[in-house]
Design an enzyme around this catalytic site. Sequence first.
Site, PDB file in Angstrom:
ATOM      1  N   GLY D 155       6.405  -0.597  -1.216  1.00 18.61           N
ATOM      2  CA  GLY D 155       7.432  -1.622  -1.123  1.00 18.61           C
ATOM      3  C   GLY D 155       8.805  -0.992  -1.035  1.00 18.61           C
ATOM      4  N   CYS D 156       9.775  -1.787  -0.599  1.00 22.28           N
ATOM      5  CA  CYS D 156      11.130  -1.250  -0.406  1.00 22.28           C
ATOM      6  C   CYS D 156      11.776  -0.880  -1.732  1.00 22.28           C
ATOM      7  CB  CYS D 156      11.982  -2.236   0.378  1.00 22.28           C
ATOM      8  SG  CYS D 156      11.931  -3.935  -0.227  1.00 22.28           S
TER       9      CYS D 156
END
Lengths: 354, 354, 354, 354
Positions: D155-156
Amino acid sequence: MTSAAASRIKAGIVGGTGYTGVELLRLLSQHPQVELTAITSRKEDGMPVADMYPNLRGRVDLCFQTPEKAALEDCDVVFFATPHGVAMSQAKTLLERGVRIIDLAADFRLQDTQVFERWYKMPHCCPDILAESVYGLVELNRPKIAGAKVVGNPGCYPTTVLLGLAPLLEGGRKLIDTSHIIADCKSGVSGAGRKAEVSTLFSEAGDNFKAYGVAGHRHHPEISEQLNALAGGPVGLTFVPHLVPMIRGMFSTLYARILPDALDTDFQALFEQRYADEPFVDVMPAGALPETRSVRASNQLRIALHRPGNGDQLIILVIQDNLVKGASGQAVQNMNLMFGLPESTGLTHVAILP
Amino acid sequence: MTSAAASRIKAGIVGGTGYTGVELLRLLSQHPQVELTAITSRKEDGMPVADMYPNLRGRVDLCFQTPEKAALEDCDVVFFATPHGVAMSQAKTLLERGVRIIDLAADFRLQDTQVFERWYKMPHCCPDILAESVYGLVELNRPKIAGAKVVGNPGCYPTTVLLGLAPLLEGGRKLIDTSHIIADCKSGVSGAGRKAEVSTLFSEAGDNFKAYGVAGHRHHPEISEQLNALAGGPVGLTFVPHLVPMIRGMFSTLYARILPDALDTDFQALFEQRYADEPFVDVMPAGALPETRSVRASNQLRIALHRPGNGDQLIILVIQDNLVKGASGQAVQNMNLMFGLPESTGLTHVAILP
Amino acid sequence: MTSAAASRIKAGIVGGTGYTGVELLRLLSQHPQVELTAITSRKEDGMPVADMYPNLRGRVDLCFQTPEKAALEDCDVVFFATPHGVAMSQAKTLLERGVRIIDLAADFRLQDTQVFERWYKMPHCCPDILAESVYGLVELNRPKIAGAKVVGNPGCYPTTVLLGLAPLLEGGRKLIDTSHIIADCKSGVSGAGRKAEVSTLFSEAGDNFKAYGVAGHRHHPEISEQLNALAGGPVGLTFVPHLVPMIRGMFSTLYARILPDALDTDFQALFEQRYADEPFVDVMPAGALPETRSVRASNQLRIALHRPGNGDQLIILVIQDNLVKGASGQAVQNMNLMFGLPESTGLTHVAILP
Amino acid sequence: MTSAAASRIKAGIVGGTGYTGVELLRLLSQHPQVELTAITSRKEDGMPVADMYPNLRGRVDLCFQTPEKAALEDCDVVFFATPHGVAMSQAKTLLERGVRIIDLAADFRLQDTQVFERWYKMPHCCPDILAESVYGLVELNRPKIAGAKVVGNPGCYPTTVLLGLAPLLEGGRKLIDTSHIIADCKSGVSGAGRKAEVSTLFSEAGDNFKAYGVAGHRHHPEISEQLNALAGGPVGLTFVPHLVPMIRGMFSTLYARILPDALDTDFQALFEQRYADEPFVDVMPAGALPETRSVRASNQLRIALHRPGNGDQLIILVIQDNLVKGASGQAVQNMNLMFGLPESTGLTHVAILP
């Protein structure tokens, strides 16, 4: 030195602290045939370029230098990303050393020095060089640019207006009423440059829209000079620039009235044929709605034609990134041409969306 | 002259060309009990205020004047929307004429003049007046402000951090670890003022996020002085301000560790009770997610508490409009109090959304 | 009940979950002569309005209700902030109960029902009521609105174009070439409403500029119908709307060619005289450059005239806040007129800048 | 077929209509060793990709296809830019055909299937494949990724938090209080994807700042699982994500308290050494202030360390472009590694500034 390195174009930039400067740095640092050798800024002498522009950290090792130290005369080409008046003051010396010049300011845009002097409030100091310079709009002047020693890189607004109107005016065509063309143009704020000014502060230009320069904008005489040349006679242009709360991007909405005898013209075909071989001009399908982000950070310019109700009003929508096709990308396109490289070299980046 | 007009407060503004100045003009021009009598700007002498701020066209007829012409001594109250150092240089003269002073800069925020001098790089020229001045955070200092002759209007960040932490520290409470409080704060760009600077240009601050002043920000000592006073001892604060690409708005995310003995505290109830009678502090339901636009252009400040997993980490979210409750609205709130008006007079505008 | 409360206008809103709805709530909740009595939303039945619109926390206590519960028939006036087609379906019932109606959608804008049906893809269900309704552009229709039972509140684009052209067309004047008027219009994104759509997402509409609806926009027939009425004959209009990456604000750049016989006209004087007594139309000095933020969140509309080189091309710049003068503010202005109140009541908020 | 073409990696994309999809298309279409062979979208079957994403006009000729037509099994690698749950449902079939998988959703991020099921509200349908998959954070897992058949792209938020904390936790180091780490994170709006939702409309998310997901965000367990693994024991993390009105960019402000025995540590040196050979991690000089635009549209991640007053509070600032290093760029980096290419291939674009 390998032959590959030997053959690379040595490029220098004068005055690289503005937006066209950093954009040149971005493009040239990724250009496979260019070696960036110098960048000048009297004020920032000694500062690494990457300290001012952190996007270049690890990619550009140059420091700003004073013009004296920068040995610009050893370059093959020098780009001027400076205020108006600088390039013409240094052109003679560089030309004598065989350096080619691409000026991103206005010194070599207007052939009529009286017009230049009226709009830029300074005398033109080298009309002889000006006379030999070429207006660097590739799609109009390709052969001349290929042989030019000095290129005046077009203004951002003129690029859109000229490419949007050229097919209607070239070749003595009588298609539109040339006495009353309207160019309603909209620019992102980066077009105003990286100067500390109140009017382009975030809190002034953000969440706001306005017209400016309605009473007179320097790009107006530049457009007119080129339009007149294209049409072979005087063209009446109303030009209203507006400021859009976005960073990059330019959108020109052009209005032309079709002449009665030309109502049968297939304008879509006309434009498609005119630009069929142009790598950076995309004539979209009739009725398309271009958006500026589709060219963000790319050298592409897109055109879409509309003719509501198939009547006599032609609407031409033109978009570009004002810092790329409208400035630094076009300058690199000119350089490619001047040095015999394929025109798209180093200019094939896909636009950033979103 | 009617008695109503006679009873209106004559207000002057010194240095009204910045954002806190125009916001004062907006609020005072709509205030039912105020008569705007003078606004000074040495540089813009003679210019109608509405020429600089076209939102005031037809609403404010004043022109900027030099301080000499402005007859500030005839005012009941003078607001200083000036750079630091101006208010203290003019305070004595005005006070002698019975004029009350509300300074939106820092001259009367820090009681410790050594701290002032270290952070603002100038000596404090009237420590006696400073000693009698009051820190203008109404929710903490209401009685003192009502009787004050000089009010130092709080900084924008301090307003959010102090109101977000006060209920935890007041009254000798031992609820949180006061040695390591964290204030991660975010401000809209208008907080940087209306100065011509590159770093707050639209093309620099737009579509961008950054921290700044991490090594030291002038609001840090201001917050610390007040926190220490609230807690009755030294409070350890880490303060990191950030710049948000929006015009108005401030968001502070405060992190405090709950002490073992205080884990049973009902923090929601504590905050609700503390601010139950405050017209401009809204304690939202537990777990609410405030957004800055909900207070845009209003004097409201909102607080929401979070305690993930019901553990020992307390998160306090605080929002305000940095130009209203964080500056000019708070100044008007102070004025209302100083002149015996209902505190909300002229401050009941509903926030603008969207 | 005091007589003051007794005399307040009981107002209801149908469909208040969009931007014109929340803007109506903001304006009406601060209106000194209005009592908000009901707001309907079938989907949000029971939800406090302030939960959806946190700027209204502490200011509006109403909950959304189903139309069945809302007792709209007890209102003095009902505003429809609904999709097209809703107002006309409920108009008859309300009128029979003596309720006046202000529709912010298109049901009562176009007198020609065939045109309505072509553009809105639905039959008009009450042409008789339509025939008695009034187009609610106060500056053109003041006397009729004062006596109206049903008002069709104008679209946002039409408001700017009509007020920008009316002085040129009214009274049988022959001043401009009415066969080829151009309206190059630009709107903030809130004009598209609060619908969940990809094209108006922040990451789609932000940092971007585009035209839309060039092939046909519903406001085009609305403008044309009114222009034809003003001019007493068919007017040729090219209308190109564009989307600006800002929340509120509308800017229309209008181009008209001056007829040879009218070149001596003092257009500035013409406009100033026409709007001299209008509280919400500000004719700026000749050559002024209005910006949308100067009317942000206010009911003001500003006009500036330009005539480059004193030639035959007239440029009219018009700005407004699309949600206020372009929608909800204009609706309140209509209400004031319909109920005999001073026209500016509750509409004197100073615009928010920055 | 030339050997060059023969050796190119055949890549497919499942579900390419979102922002990670178009960003994959941008990167892969310019990747010198990749041949884009298929992109699927059941809904958009037959539509040219360039019609949805006009930045790809003239650059990507593919049309969206249904999965049935797309012959994904002939690809060398398939990227899933899909909602959670899609990749795991197709993984087995593709793996049996020798296709390698890079999932940009969450199906292969969390090794603990109970945690997955709690946060993603669906059973994990292939725990055996999950057990063999690798968490695709190259800087932590390079050797494993090189040999992986299935990679769960991080995920970012986790990318920034993990790379910002890893040097402090790896190798059994006891440098910081791991019980109370704070991650105050800020993301551009594109992180929310290209779904039609009210909360990410321009008029909702623009000129606004808010926290969200404070009570629980899906990236929290992902970060925690990895932090625990790095530290060899449970790490206490407070994670507060915020939404910034910008399109691309992520900024994480991490707060860690230095343990008394570690106060002499040279943290700057620690970080510099840890990332000395990483092409995409830039440890800036101590005290630097990174800004998100310095990595816009590039795969770079930058870290800057701050230690106010040289005390016991360490502040780590981390920036990236959420769509590049936080998503699609990282996916391409993983692909390069899995196929034995130099890790930077196709990922050397200079960031776009301004």
